[in-house]
Design a protein around this motif. Structure first.
Motif, mmCIF file in Angstrom:
data_model
loop_
_atom_site.group_PDB
_atom_site.id
_atom_site.type_symbol
_atom_site.label_atom_id
_atom_site.label_comp_id
_atom_site.label_asym_id
_atom_site.label_seq_id
_atom_site.Cartn_x
_atom_site.Cartn_y
_atom_site.Cartn_z
ATOM 1 N N GLN A 192 0.357 -0.536 12.528
ATOM 2 C CA GLN A 192 1.296 -1.264 13.387
ATOM 3 C C GLN A 192 1.830 -2.470 12.617
ATOM 4 O O GLN A 192 1.096 -3.119 11.859
ATOM 5 N N LYS A 193 3.096 -2.798 12.857
ATOM 6 C CA LYS A 193 3.742 -3.890 12.111
ATOM 7 C C LYS A 193 2.997 -5.217 12.258
ATOM 8 O O LYS A 193 2.881 -5.977 11.308
ATOM 9 N N ASN A 194 2.497 -5.482 13.467
ATOM 10 C CA ASN A 194 1.847 -6.784 13.697
ATOM 11 C C ASN A 194 0.479 -6.905 13.028
ATOM 12 O O ASN A 194 -0.141 -7.961 13.043
ATOM 13 N N LYS A 195 -0.002 -5.817 12.410
ATOM 14 C CA LYS A 195 -1.308 -5.846 11.735
ATOM 15 C C LYS A 195 -1.174 -5.946 10.208
ATOM 16 O O LYS A 195 -2.177 -6.122 9.516
ATOM 17 N N VAL A 196 0.041 -5.803 9.706
ATOM 18 C CA VAL A 196 0.251 -5.771 8.250
ATOM 19 C C VAL A 196 -0.287 -7.034 7.579
ATOM 20 O O VAL A 196 -0.919 -6.981 6.519
ATOM 21 N N LYS A 197 -0.058 -8.186 8.223
ATOM 22 C CA LYS A 197 -0.409 -9.472 7.604
ATOM 23 C C LYS A 197 -1.901 -9.585 7.279
ATOM 24 O O LYS A 197 -2.282 -10.312 6.364
ATOM 25 N N TYR A 198 -2.740 -8.863 8.027
ATOM 26 C CA TYR A 198 -4.190 -8.984 7.827
ATOM 27 C C TYR A 198 -4.669 -8.269 6.558
ATOM 28 O O TYR A 198 -5.664 -8.672 5.959
ATOM 29 N N ILE A 199 -3.980 -7.183 6.178
ATOM 30 C CA ILE A 199 -4.435 -6.425 5.003
ATOM 31 C C ILE A 199 -3.587 -6.706 3.760
ATOM 32 O O ILE A 199 -3.989 -6.352 2.646
ATOM 33 N N ALA A 200 -2.433 -7.372 3.960
ATOM 34 C CA ALA A 200 -1.511 -7.628 2.838
ATOM 35 C C ALA A 200 -2.140 -8.372 1.654
ATOM 36 O O ALA A 200 -1.782 -8.109 0.509
ATOM 37 N N PRO A 201 -3.101 -9.289 1.866
ATOM 38 C CA PRO A 201 -3.648 -10.019 0.720
ATOM 39 C C PRO A 201 -4.440 -9.155 -0.260
ATOM 40 O O PRO A 201 -4.598 -9.535 -1.422
ATOM 41 N N PHE A 202 -4.953 -7.993 0.193
ATOM 42 C CA PHE A 202 -5.877 -7.264 -0.693
ATOM 43 C C PHE A 202 -5.669 -5.750 -0.755
ATOM 44 O O PHE A 202 -6.211 -5.087 -1.652
ATOM 45 N N VAL A 203 -4.925 -5.150 0.158
ATOM 46 C CA VAL A 203 -4.856 -3.679 0.208
ATOM 47 C C VAL A 203 -4.300 -3.124 -1.107
ATOM 48 O O VAL A 203 -3.383 -3.686 -1.704
ATOM 49 N N HIS A 204 -4.882 -2.017 -1.558
ATOM 50 C CA HIS A 204 -4.481 -1.403 -2.831
ATOM 51 C C HIS A 204 -3.307 -0.441 -2.633
ATOM 52 O O HIS A 204 -2.356 -0.447 -3.411
#
Length: 223
Positions: free
Chosen positions: A73-85
């Motif tokens: 979901q778009k509103n969840k992107v910010k939580y994984i953006a710092p580290f997702v591969h």
């Protein structure tokens, strides 16, 4: 159930001749199970839920490559953006724009796969080929998308024992993948085809997959 170490080694042996990458799908599984595979040399792990991923990530070694494979979901992107591969499940241009925005905020480039709808099931997500080519064209012609990189395609086949049906779906996605490589040479890193899971990964590899997402074979059935 404890990790089946022999099964892990046999899967890796099966993937070796084709240089297929294994993503160990660790959703709902404890940190201890992930560490067992990590100590055997596994570095790519896949999660389906943002909440679960952001809870596990700080507890585990920093060199794990986290793959997000669930519906995002778009509103969840910010939580994984710092580290997702790698995000496997991009199914709209608006989601891609959101990933691009948060990648910029974190001063990094996020690798993405475009999810294509290939299954004979209405519950699955993904783009049709027309939507896929449209998104590829937009990104190809728009300098704004500097903080994402389209690395390839992902697809989830039907949940069936019918190998003829599965083969048809895998061949369709492989054909789309090759068409994209020809039509959009601008995407120089477009080299990942993520398809195949515990029940059908051998068939997926035979039909061109170079990344498989395997959970239950490694971690046991989910309760």
């Amino acid at each position: 159930m404890a990790i089946d170490i022999n099964k892990y080694h046999s899967i890796q042996q099966a993937l070796q001749p084709t240089h297929t990458n294994l993503v160990a799908v660790s959703k709902t599984k404890p940190v201890e199970d992930i560490l067992t595979l990590y100590h055997l040399g596994q570095r790519d792990f896949g999660e389906n839920y943002v909440q679960e991923l952001i809870e596990k990530q700080p507890q585990l070694p920093a060199d794990i490559r986290w793959h997000f494979i669930g519906h995002l979901q778009k509103n969840k992107v910010k939580y994984i953006a710092p580290f997702v591969h790698l995000i496997h499940s991009v199914d709209s241009l608006t989601l891609l724009a959101e990933i691009n925005k948060h990648a910029q905020k974190n001063n990094r480039k996020i690798d993405c796969l475009l999810e294509v709808f290939i299954a004979n099931e209405t519950t699955k997500f993904g783009l049709n080929d027309e939507e896929l080519f449209e998104i590829m064209s937009v990104i190809n012609n728009n300098a704004e998308y500097q903080s994402i990189q389209i690395r390839g395609l992902m697809g989830m086949a039907s949940f069936t024992d019918d190998t003829t049906q599965l083969q048809k779906e895998f061949q369709y996605l492989h054909q789309l993948y090759e068409t994209c490589q020809i039509q959009f040479p601008y995407f120089t890193q477009f080299n990942i085809l993520s398809m195949g899971m515990s029940s059908d990964y051998r068939l997926a590899i035979a039909n061109g997959s170079n990344m498989v997402r395997i959970g239950s074979l490694l971690f046991g059935a989910r309760s």
